[in-house]
Design a protein around this motif. Structure first.
Motif, PDB file in Angstrom:
ATOM      1  N   ASP A 113       1.105  -0.821  -0.016  1.00 39.37           N
ATOM      2  CA  ASP A 113       0.079  -0.036   0.069  1.00 39.37           C
ATOM      3  C   ASP A 113       0.582   1.365   0.393  1.00 39.37           C
ATOM      4  O   ASP A 113       0.142   1.979  -0.704  1.00 39.37           O
ATOM      5  CB  ASP A 113      -0.658   0.125   1.457  1.00 39.37           C
ATOM      6  N   ARG A 114       1.851   1.069   1.082  1.00 34.84           N
ATOM      7  CA  ARG A 114       2.741   2.174   0.615  1.00 34.84           C
ATOM      8  C   ARG A 114       3.632   2.778  -0.287  1.00 34.84           C
ATOM      9  O   ARG A 114       3.788   3.425  -0.985  1.00 34.84           O
ATOM     10  CB  ARG A 114       3.996   2.542   2.041  1.00 34.84           C
ATOM     11  N   LEU A 176     -14.151  13.993  -9.091  1.00 38.11           N
ATOM     12  CA  LEU A 176     -13.474  14.914  -7.543  1.00 38.11           C
ATOM     13  C   LEU A 176     -12.620  15.719  -8.004  1.00 38.11           C
ATOM     14  O   LEU A 176     -11.565  16.716  -6.904  1.00 38.11           O
ATOM     15  CB  LEU A 176     -13.062  14.071  -7.275  1.00 38.11           C
ATOM     16  N   ASN A 177     -11.796  15.781  -9.575  1.00 35.85           N
ATOM     17  CA  ASN A 177     -10.854  16.972 -10.022  1.00 35.85           C
ATOM     18  C   ASN A 177      -9.955  16.505  -8.793  1.00 35.85           C
ATOM     19  O   ASN A 177      -8.686  16.840  -8.731  1.00 35.85           O
ATOM     20  CB  ASN A 177     -11.458  18.507  -9.792  1.00 35.85           C
ATOM     21  N   ALA A 178      -9.794  15.328  -8.730  1.00 37.82           N
ATOM     22  CA  ALA A 178      -8.557  14.643  -7.725  1.00 37.82           C
ATOM     23  C   ALA A 178      -6.797  13.880  -9.285  1.00 37.82           C
ATOM     24  O   ALA A 178      -7.221  13.461  -9.791  1.00 37.82           O
ATOM     25  CB  ALA A 178      -9.108  14.026  -6.487  1.00 37.82           C
ATOM     26  N   ALA A 179      -5.781  13.715  -9.097  1.00 41.26           N
ATOM     27  CA  ALA A 179      -4.613  13.263  -9.837  1.00 41.26           C
ATOM     28  C   ALA A 179      -4.658  12.048  -8.661  1.00 41.26           C
ATOM     29  O   ALA A 179      -4.098  11.079  -9.313  1.00 41.26           O
ATOM     30  CB  ALA A 179      -3.863  14.190  -8.715  1.00 41.26           C
ATOM     31  N   ILE A 180      -5.217  11.940  -7.516  1.00 41.32           N
ATOM     32  CA  ILE A 180      -4.667  10.404  -6.524  1.00 41.32           C
ATOM     33  C   ILE A 180      -6.182  10.147  -5.813  1.00 41.32           C
ATOM     34  O   ILE A 180      -6.224  10.485  -5.377  1.00 41.32           O
ATOM     35  CB  ILE A 180      -3.701  10.318  -5.795  1.00 41.32           C
ATOM     36  N   ILE A 181      -6.844   8.820  -6.315  1.00 41.55           N
ATOM     37  CA  ILE A 181      -8.040   8.081  -5.471  1.00 41.55           C
ATOM     38  C   ILE A 181      -7.824   6.845  -5.508  1.00 41.55           C
ATOM     39  O   ILE A 181      -7.164   5.724  -6.167  1.00 41.55           O
ATOM     40  CB  ILE A 181      -9.221   8.293  -6.473  1.00 41.55           C
ATOM     41  N   ALA A 182      -7.712   6.974  -3.968  1.00 41.25           N
ATOM     42  CA  ALA A 182      -7.349   5.993  -2.606  1.00 41.25           C
ATOM     43  C   ALA A 182      -8.855   5.456  -2.070  1.00 41.25           C
ATOM     44  O   ALA A 182      -9.119   6.166  -2.271  1.00 41.25           O
ATOM     45  CB  ALA A 182      -6.234   5.654  -2.145  1.00 41.25           C
ATOM     46  N   ASP A 183      -9.358   3.945  -2.227  1.00 52.41           N
ATOM     47  CA  ASP A 183      -9.081   3.623  -0.638  1.00 52.41           C
ATOM     48  C   ASP A 183      -8.966   3.730   0.434  1.00 52.41           C
ATOM     49  O   ASP A 183      -7.340   3.744   1.000  1.00 52.41           O
ATOM     50  CB  ASP A 183      -9.820   2.096  -0.900  1.00 52.41           C
ATOM     51  N   THR A 184      -9.485   3.278   1.713  1.00 53.93           N
ATOM     52  CA  THR A 184      -9.347   3.429   2.943  1.00 53.93           C
ATOM     53  C   THR A 184      -8.011   2.475   3.027  1.00 53.93           C
ATOM     54  O   THR A 184      -7.234   2.752   3.930  1.00 53.93           O
ATOM     55  CB  THR A 184     -10.283   2.875   3.572  1.00 53.93           C
ATOM     56  N   GLY A 185      -7.743   1.104   2.630  1.00 50.60           N
ATOM     57  CA  GLY A 185      -6.755   0.409   2.835  1.00 50.60           C
ATOM     58  C   GLY A 185      -5.406   1.122   2.616  1.00 50.60           C
ATOM     59  O   GLY A 185      -4.444   0.641   2.788  1.00 50.60           O
ATOM     60  N   VAL A 186      -5.377   2.249   1.605  1.00 50.98           N
ATOM     61  CA  VAL A 186      -4.159   2.482   0.956  1.00 50.98           C
ATOM     62  C   VAL A 186      -3.863   4.081   1.548  1.00 50.98           C
ATOM     63  O   VAL A 186      -2.804   4.059   2.490  1.00 50.98           O
ATOM     64  CB  VAL A 186      -4.350   3.564  -0.378  1.00 50.98           C
ATOM     65  N   ALA A 187      -4.796   4.699   1.966  1.00 48.41           N
ATOM     66  CA  ALA A 187      -4.919   5.474   2.722  1.00 48.41           C
ATOM     67  C   ALA A 187      -4.463   5.187   3.804  1.00 48.41           C
ATOM     68  O   ALA A 187      -3.948   6.447   4.873  1.00 48.41           O
ATOM     69  CB  ALA A 187      -6.273   6.427   2.602  1.00 48.41           C
ATOM     70  N   GLU A 188      -4.863   4.977   4.902  1.00 51.18           N
ATOM     71  CA  GLU A 188      -4.726   4.245   6.257  1.00 51.18           C
ATOM     72  C   GLU A 188      -2.778   3.896   6.314  1.00 51.18           C
ATOM     73  O   GLU A 188      -2.725   3.734   7.139  1.00 51.18           O
ATOM     74  CB  GLU A 188      -5.148   3.046   6.597  1.00 51.18           C
ATOM     75  N   THR A 189      -2.457   3.615   4.860  1.00 51.74           N
ATOM     76  CA  THR A 189      -0.848   3.793   5.600  1.00 51.74           C
ATOM     77  C   THR A 189       0.055   5.184   4.647  1.00 51.74           C
ATOM     78  O   THR A 189       1.602   5.120   5.257  1.00 51.74           O
ATOM     79  CB  THR A 189      -0.466   2.245   4.169  1.00 51.74           C
ATOM     80  N   SER A 190      -0.840   5.729   4.987  1.00 54.66           N
ATOM     81  CA  SER A 190      -0.320   7.405   4.315  1.00 54.66           C
ATOM     82  C   SER A 190       0.437   8.381   5.628  1.00 54.66           C
ATOM     83  O   SER A 190      -0.131   8.864   5.811  1.00 54.66           O
ATOM     84  CB  SER A 190      -1.461   8.147   3.076  1.00 54.66           C
ATOM     85  N   ASP A 191       1.857   7.988   5.191  1.00 53.86           N
ATOM     86  CA  ASP A 191       2.356   8.467   6.282  1.00 53.86           C
ATOM     87  C   ASP A 191       3.353   9.332   5.916  1.00 53.86           C
ATOM     88  O   ASP A 191       3.652  10.308   7.067  1.00 53.86           O
ATOM     89  CB  ASP A 191       2.940   7.881   7.501  1.00 53.86           C
ATOM     90  N   GLU A 192       3.216   9.538   4.689  1.00 55.26           N
ATOM     91  CA  GLU A 192       4.460  10.567   4.253  1.00 55.26           C
ATOM     92  C   GLU A 192       3.513  11.792   3.247  1.00 55.26           C
ATOM     93  O   GLU A 192       3.964  12.968   3.094  1.00 55.26           O
ATOM     94  CB  GLU A 192       5.345  10.305   3.026  1.00 55.26           C
ATOM     95  N   ILE A 193       2.583  11.341   2.811  1.00 47.23           N
ATOM     96  CA  ILE A 193       1.718  12.365   2.210  1.00 47.23           C
ATOM     97  C   ILE A 193      -0.220  11.916   2.255  1.00 47.23           C
ATOM     98  O   ILE A 193      -0.446  10.999   2.917  1.00 47.23           O
ATOM     99  CB  ILE A 193       1.485  10.888   0.458  1.00 47.23           C
ATOM    100  N   GLU A 194      -0.088  13.190   2.542  1.00 47.60           N
ATOM    101  CA  GLU A 194      -1.739  13.441   3.399  1.00 47.60           C
ATOM    102  C   GLU A 194      -2.818  13.530   2.261  1.00 47.60           C
ATOM    103  O   GLU A 194      -2.599  14.177   1.062  1.00 47.60           O
ATOM    104  CB  GLU A 194      -1.557  15.478   4.114  1.00 47.60           C
ATOM    105  N   LEU A 195      -3.476  12.405   2.094  1.00 56.21           N
ATOM    106  CA  LEU A 195      -4.792  12.329   1.895  1.00 56.21           C
ATOM    107  C   LEU A 195      -5.819  13.059   2.649  1.00 56.21           C
ATOM    108  O   LEU A 195      -6.356  13.285   3.554  1.00 56.21           O
ATOM    109  CB  LEU A 195      -4.596  10.915   1.563  1.00 56.21           C
ATOM    110  N   THR A 196      -7.027  13.347   1.608  1.00 54.53           N
ATOM    111  CA  THR A 196      -8.050  14.424   1.671  1.00 54.53           C
ATOM    112  C   THR A 196      -8.637  13.379   2.126  1.00 54.53           C
ATOM    113  O   THR A 196      -9.807  12.661   0.752  1.00 54.53           O
ATOM    114  CB  THR A 196      -8.221  15.373   1.056  1.00 54.53           C
ATOM    115  N   LEU A 197      -9.888  13.072   3.024  1.00 55.10           N
ATOM    116  CA  LEU A 197     -11.132  12.142   2.959  1.00 55.10           C
ATOM    117  C   LEU A 197     -12.242  12.632   2.504  1.00 55.10           C
ATOM    118  O   LEU A 197     -12.681  14.034   2.592  1.00 55.10           O
ATOM    119  CB  LEU A 197     -11.639  12.169   4.827  1.00 55.10           C
TER     120      LEU A 197
END
Length: 218
Positions: A113-114, A176-197
């Motif tokens: 995921d990361r 959504l006018n977004a560059a990266i679109i991720a599900d929760t499984g990927v987002a939970e590993t985001s410790d360097e890239i700040e994702l928006t819910l």
């Protein structure tokens, strides 16, 4: 004579490796897959599918010489394939103006995921350097990869609901006018890239609703 035979066998192995997954797979990875027969047998694992697509590519290509369009596209895909390999992913398929890659199958890695999320950010940057805008869908979940086809013609592929979900997430990025679109499984590993819910969304052809996270470059 033995030395010559060994060189010929080594060359044959390299050629087989290239034919398995294409030249954009690192040779060491492809050789490992060829030598390990079990690696080519479909097996289900937890992995991540990355699907990337250039936004507005048809508009970009309109009115330009085909050779220029192909040249620009090849420059980007070369950068993209290198980035996927750097993050220990595997490019499964080039999709015209994009690609499909998998993480943790067929090559096992500890944090797919990361790795996939970091790769997605790099791909967006590479696209920008080539004058493109990129959308990347990232889906985490059960994933199978293996060789399918007839005895005469085979292809290596990944399949499962996770693949479909990654494709739907990439498409959702347009709304959504977004560059990266991720599900929760990927987002939970985001410790360097700040994702928006961005809340719960329906994904076409997939039952239920899904919590979606997005990222846009600064």
């Amino acid at each position: 004579l033995r030395a010559e035979q060994a060189r010929e066998e080594a060359q044959a192995t390299r050629e087989r490796a290239t034919n398995v997954l294409g030249k954009y797979v690192p040779e060491a990875v492809a050789t490992r897959l060829v030598n390990d027969t079990q690696a080519m047998v479909p097996q289900e694992v937890h992995g991540v599918v990355l699907i990337a697509d250039i936004a507005g590519f048809s508009d970009f290509a309109s009115g330009k010489p085909p050779t220029e369009v192909i040249g620009r596209l090849n420059d980007f895909l070369d950068l993209a394939a290198t980035s996927v390999a750097t993050h220990t992913g595997v490019v499964i398929l080039f999709t015209g103006d994009g690609l499909l890659a998998s993480f943790n199958t067929p090559i096992p890695i500890e944090t797919p995921d990361r790795a996939a999320l970091a790769c997605a950010r790099d791909l967006v940057a590479h696209a920008h350097s080539e004058g493109f805008q990129l959308r990347v869908g990232l889906a985490s979940g059960p994933l199978a990869a293996g060789s399918v086809g007839s005895s005469e013609r085979q292809a290596f592929t990944v399949y499962g609901e996770t693949v479909n979900r990654a494709a739907r997430l990439e498409t959702l990025g347009k709304d959504l006018n977004a560059a990266i679109i991720a599900d929760t499984g990927v987002a939970e590993t985001s410790d360097e890239i700040e994702l928006t819910l961005v809340g719960e969304h329906q994904l076409k052809g997939i039952p239920g609703s899904w919590t979606i996270w997005t990222w846009r470059p600064d």
